[in-house]
Motif scaffolding. Structure first.
Motif, mmCIF file in Angstrom:
data_model
loop_
_atom_site.group_PDB
_atom_site.id
_atom_site.type_symbol
_atom_site.label_atom_id
_atom_site.label_comp_id
_atom_site.label_asym_id
_atom_site.label_seq_id
_atom_site.Cartn_x
_atom_site.Cartn_y
_atom_site.Cartn_z
ATOM 1 N N VAL A 184 44.127 45.750 35.780
ATOM 2 C CA VAL A 184 45.522 45.513 36.147
ATOM 3 C C VAL A 184 45.634 45.304 37.652
ATOM 4 O O VAL A 184 46.296 44.363 38.126
ATOM 5 C CB VAL A 184 46.411 46.690 35.695
ATOM 6 N N PHE A 192 47.705 40.139 34.090
ATOM 7 C CA PHE A 192 48.341 41.357 34.599
ATOM 8 C C PHE A 192 49.454 41.812 33.662
ATOM 9 O O PHE A 192 49.536 42.999 33.314
ATOM 10 C CB PHE A 192 48.909 41.118 35.995
ATOM 11 N N SER A 193 50.305 40.895 33.248
ATOM 12 C CA SER A 193 51.450 41.252 32.406
ATOM 13 C C SER A 193 51.013 41.820 31.069
ATOM 14 O O SER A 193 51.551 42.833 30.594
ATOM 15 C CB SER A 193 52.342 40.024 32.193
ATOM 16 N N PHE A 252 46.667 41.816 39.519
ATOM 17 C CA PHE A 252 47.899 41.891 40.300
ATOM 18 C C PHE A 252 47.664 41.365 41.718
ATOM 19 O O PHE A 252 48.427 40.535 42.230
ATOM 20 C CB PHE A 252 48.397 43.333 40.329
ATOM 21 N N LEU A 254 49.500 45.219 31.522
ATOM 22 C CA LEU A 254 50.567 46.174 31.796
ATOM 23 C C LEU A 254 51.289 46.539 30.510
ATOM 24 O O LEU A 254 51.662 47.705 30.298
ATOM 25 C CB LEU A 254 51.547 45.575 32.811
#
Length: 511
Positions: free
Chosen positions: A449, A150-151, A453, A154
């Protein structure tokens, strides 16, 4: 690890030299070269139009062909810039500054010859970086769980939106629109339909092909529909005119080296397009030159550096796309979507789960670049003739093939309506000077994403601190914060009238 990389590269060459893979690689570089010469129709449009063709193909030849279109178009784009002062695509606009003056001095063939040499050198360097840098990323691949994925995705979204041409706010707005488009369809985890407005055809979401063809193909045609005349004419360029002298090669060597390093650096950074890369390479040459006042009058360094930067970035762009699942620009986002269509998940595990895709692609880069070197020598005269195709023939033909390509995805006329809607949508926002590429970036990365998440929150029982407690994820979140802070700083600095004096990339193709 180095020996293992060489063994894997040998395996890739075995795949690349299989007859059907070799054929589709040749088709890709040939089409890409042609697209690169023709103004207005870039690699994005070509890949969008040919993407439906790959649905019935095996993944390896499909990706080899699409990648060949990408780096093949970089070769062709320099031809119009040097011979006719016509940058077919924005990254080659800076090549016009010294390439066309060389043509007016009777050195057009020399400029083309140097461009081919610099391009091959830079591409080869970029491929070597891919061979030895990508396996290092695999070493930490299995440390990536949902919070880390996710990070890093992002980060790709933020970098792609804030580093795009123009206002970062506009880039973020376009990325958000892409994210919203990506939510249409059926929720993967619950199986419920959402945001389809009661339209059955949207139950499976909006097709990637429809978005790409609309916002990059139809939108560009709508903006240039009034252009009715052909590009121009030029005397033929002979092979002997393309052989640079030893003095010219010596003059081009260090600019080529510096441009290659600039392109490699920016290629590893998600969200930085090739246009800003070529302009920075050109600005660097002006800074280090003993005669900066001569730039713009036919300096070899003004051609060698930006072209080397463009080609090394083109190759290195595949590192974040294939190894991390982060596309470096809009074309990479489209190739990322092509992998997903074939059921292949880009990311750190790609090298272990699909080594045929990764190493076959790397080996095909060298094979394709050799093909381009051979193709461009006898075909220069043909490409120049194709620059005389009237737009009243070019535009209707391209729109026809786009409609056929959209329809062929699911044999559904609704996809053609989607292309038309996104074409009008894209033309409006392009006229308002909004960057279009972040839409595709948001559409491709958005669902991944969201999925990671939600999965991370499920595993952590709803605690958001999981994204900063894990070392890798926390570091990436810190980089995101620094990136946003830097963008805010530069925005305030520019507003205060203290911006830098770097050349500004063109907002559109010069024609």
């Amino acid at each position: 690890m180095m020996w293992q990389s060489l063994m894997d590269l040998g395996y890739g060459f075995g795949l690349a030299f299989e007859p059907h893979n070799l054929f589709w690689c040749f088709v890709g570089v040939l089409v890409g070269n042609l697209i690169g010469v023709l103004p207005g129709t870039g690699a994005l449009t070509a890949i969008s139009m040919l993407l439906p063709l790959t649905f019935s193909m095996q993944p390896v030849p499909a990706i080899l062909m699409l990648a060949g279109i990408f780096y093949g178009s970089q070769y062709g784009g320099a031809i119009g810039a040097i011979l006719l002062n016509l940058p077919s695509h924005p990254p080659h606009a800076v090549t016009c500054l010294d390439g066309y003056p060389m043509t007016r001095k009777g050195k057009g063939g020399t400029a083309l010859g140097l461009t081919m040499l610099c391009s091959f050198f830079a591409a080869s360097f970029g491929i070597i970086v891919m061979v030895f840098a990508s396996p290092l990323l695999v070493a930490v691949a299995f440390k990536f769980g949902p919070p880390e994925l996710f990070s890093i995705m992002l980060l790709g979204l933020i970098a792609g939106s804030t580093m795009s041409r123009g206002s970062p706010v506009k880039g973020i707005a376009m990325t958000v629109i892409g994210l919203l488009i990506g939510t249409v369809g059926t929720d993967v985890q619950t199986g419920l339909q959402r945001f389809n407005f009661g339209i059955p055809e949207l139950a499976d979401g909006i097709e990637l092909v429809s978005i790409a063809m609309g916002v990059f193909g139809i939108a560009d045609f709508l903006r240039h529909v009034n252009r009715m005349k052909h590009i121009g004419s030029l005397a033929p360029v002979r092979f002997r005119d393309m052989r640079p002298s030893k003095a010219e090669l010596k003059e081009a060597f260090f600019p080529m080296l510096r441009g290659t390093l600039v392109g490699t650096l920016f290629g590893a950074m998600p969200g930085t397009g090739p246009t800003i890369t070529t302009f920075i390479a050109y600005a660097l040459e002006q800074k280090v030159s003993r005669t900066p006042e001569k730039f713009g009058t036919g300096m070899i360094a003004g051609v060698a550096a930006p072209e080397a930067a463009s080609h090394s970035k083109t190759q290195v762009d595949f590192i974040p796309t294939m190894s991390l699942g982060i596309p470096g620009d809009a074309v990479m986002a489209l190739l990322l979507g092509a992998l997903l269509i074939h059921g292949i998940q880009p990311g750190p595990r790609l090298l272990t789960e699909h080594p045929d895709i990764f190493w076959g692609l790397i080996a095909s880069f060298w094979v394709g670049n050799v093909m381009l070197m051979v193709l461009n020598v006898p075909m220069i005269g043909v490409w120049v003739k194709l620059l005389q195709v009237p737009y009243r023939f070019l535009f209707p033909s391209a729109v026809f093939f786009i409609a056929i390509g959209a329809y062929s995805v699911n044999n559904d006329i609704f996809a053609v309506y989607e292309v038309l809607a996104f074409g009008i949508f894209g033309a409006i926002f392009m006229a308002l000077d909004f960057p279009i590429a972040p839409i595709l970036l948001g559409y491709v990365l958005g669902p991944m994403v969201e999925e990671n998440f939600r999965r991370a929150l499920l595993l952590s029982r709803g605690h958001l601190t999981t994204f900063i407690e894990r070392p890798i994820s926390g570091t990436i979140i810190g980089i995101i914060v620094l990136l946003l802070a830097a963008q805010a700083f530069f925005a305030m600095r520019a507003r205060a009238g203290k911006g830098t004096a770097l050349p500004v990339p063109p907002s559109d193709v010069i024609a």
